[in-house]
Scaffold this motif. Structure first.
Motif, PDB file in Angstrom:
ATOM      1  N   ALA A   1       0.731  -1.271   0.050  1.00 44.10           N
ATOM      2  CA  ALA A   1      -0.138  -0.148  -0.128  1.00 44.10           C
ATOM      3  C   ALA A   1       0.984   1.249  -0.044  1.00 44.10           C
ATOM      4  CB  ALA A   1      -0.994   0.079   1.251  1.00 44.10           C
ATOM      5  N   PHE A   2       2.108   1.150   0.610  1.00 45.25           N
ATOM      6  CA  PHE A   2       2.821   2.479   0.605  1.00 45.25           C
ATOM      7  C   PHE A   2       4.309   2.219  -0.172  1.00 45.25           C
ATOM      8  CE2 PHE A   2       0.313   2.355   4.404  1.00 45.25           C
ATOM      9  CZ  PHE A   2      -0.225   3.846   4.514  1.00 45.25           C
ATOM     10  N   ALA A   3       4.319   1.502  -1.446  1.00 50.19           N
ATOM     11  CA  ALA A   3       5.419   1.065  -2.030  1.00 50.19           C
ATOM     12  C   ALA A   3       5.980   2.229  -2.668  1.00 50.19           C
ATOM     13  CB  ALA A   3       4.987  -0.006  -2.896  1.00 50.19           C
TER      14      ALA A   3
ATOM     15  N   HIS B   1      -2.426   3.440  -6.134  1.00 46.64           N
ATOM     16  CA  HIS B   1      -2.649   4.758  -5.970  1.00 46.64           C
ATOM     17  C   HIS B   1      -1.207   5.254  -6.084  1.00 46.64           C
ATOM     18  CE1 HIS B   1      -3.108   8.779  -4.168  1.00 46.64           C
ATOM     19  NE2 HIS B   1      -2.201   8.332  -3.211  1.00 46.64           N
ATOM     20  N   GLN B   2      -0.400   4.387  -5.459  1.00 53.36           N
ATOM     21  CA  GLN B   2       1.378   4.788  -5.556  1.00 53.36           C
ATOM     22  C   GLN B   2       1.874   4.926  -7.036  1.00 53.36           C
ATOM     23  OE1 GLN B   2       1.539   6.114  -2.438  1.00 53.36           O
ATOM     24  NE2 GLN B   2       3.389   5.427  -2.307  1.00 53.36           N
ATOM     25  N   PHE B   3       1.354   3.805  -7.773  1.00 57.26           N
ATOM     26  CA  PHE B   3       1.844   3.660  -9.017  1.00 57.26           C
ATOM     27  C   PHE B   3       1.283   5.078  -9.832  1.00 57.26           C
ATOM     28  CE2 PHE B   3       0.523   2.859 -13.584  1.00 57.26           C
ATOM     29  CZ  PHE B   3       1.829   2.173 -13.907  1.00 57.26           C
ATOM     30  N   CYS B   4      -0.017   5.423  -9.747  1.00 56.25           N
ATOM     31  CA  CYS B   4      -0.468   6.805 -10.277  1.00 56.25           C
ATOM     32  C   CYS B   4       0.287   7.939  -9.961  1.00 56.25           C
ATOM     33  CB  CYS B   4      -2.081   6.723 -10.100  1.00 56.25           C
ATOM     34  SG  CYS B   4      -2.834   8.039 -11.055  1.00 56.25           S
ATOM     35  N   ALA B   5       0.408   7.901  -8.643  1.00 52.25           N
ATOM     36  CA  ALA B   5       1.015   9.275  -7.864  1.00 52.25           C
ATOM     37  C   ALA B   5       2.383   9.681  -8.346  1.00 52.25           C
ATOM     38  CB  ALA B   5       1.047   9.190  -6.288  1.00 52.25           C
TER      39      ALA B   5
END
Length: 283
Positions: A210-212, A245-249
């Motif tokens: 989730a925080f990768a 989400h991290q991928f998109c951010a």
């Protein structure tokens, strides 16, 4: 009664409406309840100084636009430039890091977790986070197949047959907390192969998914594959949503909407929430 006091003094120097220098002194004063004079004082000093000034204009903008080295970016620090390349972390490097940790644990009979133990585990975690998923799988296969007279016996690390189990768990815990694309792919494929991770290791994997930091497309693909054969795994779905989400951010909205693996994960999350998929084409 207040026990913590804070003050800040800053000075700025301007010349021709241009900031030439600035300096700040921030003081934190902790006073104990028993005495006005006792306590602790921390002082933080920061300063900046003007470097140079260049004339802008259309010509400069065009020059910068043609420079292939420049690209739009956020203010976040790009850790990818400082990370080790995956291909330099070999099976031997990982085994040496694991042996060092096991040797440290063996010296304390596994009953004492010292400051050096944590540092050695972080070294193992860093090595795992910089290795490819293929190398990680090779190391795991060796650990899974080795007997008491192989690696664990020759290095006297973590003991015999029982030590083998501990070695596997330590390695998998390091992979679960590494948070790299390859470590995530490695563990998700183990789960697809019906390898039973310890509950604690599985929870660590979900949390770090989730925080990768800047996860790659292959991690999204592996998450989708896991959800395909275990669609009722809510923890995996939540972790995969964070991963998406991290991928998109780290890439921008347009690249997200055009990535098939991201779209599939987004639809899975939306279907779970409202019972229908979404169209990301216009977002």
């Amino acid at each position: 009664r207040r026990v913590l006091f804070r003050s800040q003094i800053c000075e700025q120097d301007f010349s021709a409406a241009v900031l030439q220098s600035a300096s700040c002194v921030e003081t934190h004063n902790l006073q104990l309840l028993t005495s006005e004079a006792s306590g602790a004082v921390a002082t933080v000093k920061a300063s900046i100084k003007f470097g140079n000034q260049e004339q802008g204009g259309a010509a400069l903008v065009e020059t910068l636009a043609r420079d292939a080295r420049l690209k739009p970016a956020t203010i976040y620090f790009d850790h990818a430039e400082t990370q080790l390349q995956s291909d330099v972390i070999s099976k031997a490097t990982l085994e040496n890091a694991l042996n060092s940790l096991c040797s440290e644990l063996s010296s304390t009979a596994g009953s004492t977790f010292t400051s050096s133990t944590g540092g050695i585990f972080l070294d193992l975690q860093a090595a795992v986070g910089s290795a490819s998923s293929d190398v990680l799988r090779t190391v795991y296969t060796t650990l899974d197949n080795e007997s008491s007279d192989s690696i664990s016996a020759t290095t006297n690390s973590c003991g015999g047959t029982a030590g083998l189990t501990k070695r596997c768990h330590l390695f998998l815990d390091a992979a679960a907390t590494a948070g790299s694309t390859d470590s995530i792919v490695f563990l998700l494929k183990l789960m697809q192969d019906r390898v039973d991770l310890l509950p604690g290791t599985e929870q660590l994997l979900y949390l770090n998914m989730a925080f990768a930091d800047r996860p790659g497309e292959s991690a999204l693909k592996a998450a989708n594959e896991n959800l395909a054969w275990d669609p009722k795994n809510i923890k995996m779905l939540l972790a995969s949503s964070g991963l998406a989400h991290q991928f998109c951010a780290s890439r921008g909205r347009s690249q997200c909407a055009s990535n098939e693996h991201y779209v599939i994960l987004a639809n899975r999350s939306e279907e779970r929430r409202v019972g229908k998929s979404v169209d990301l084409g216009g977002r």
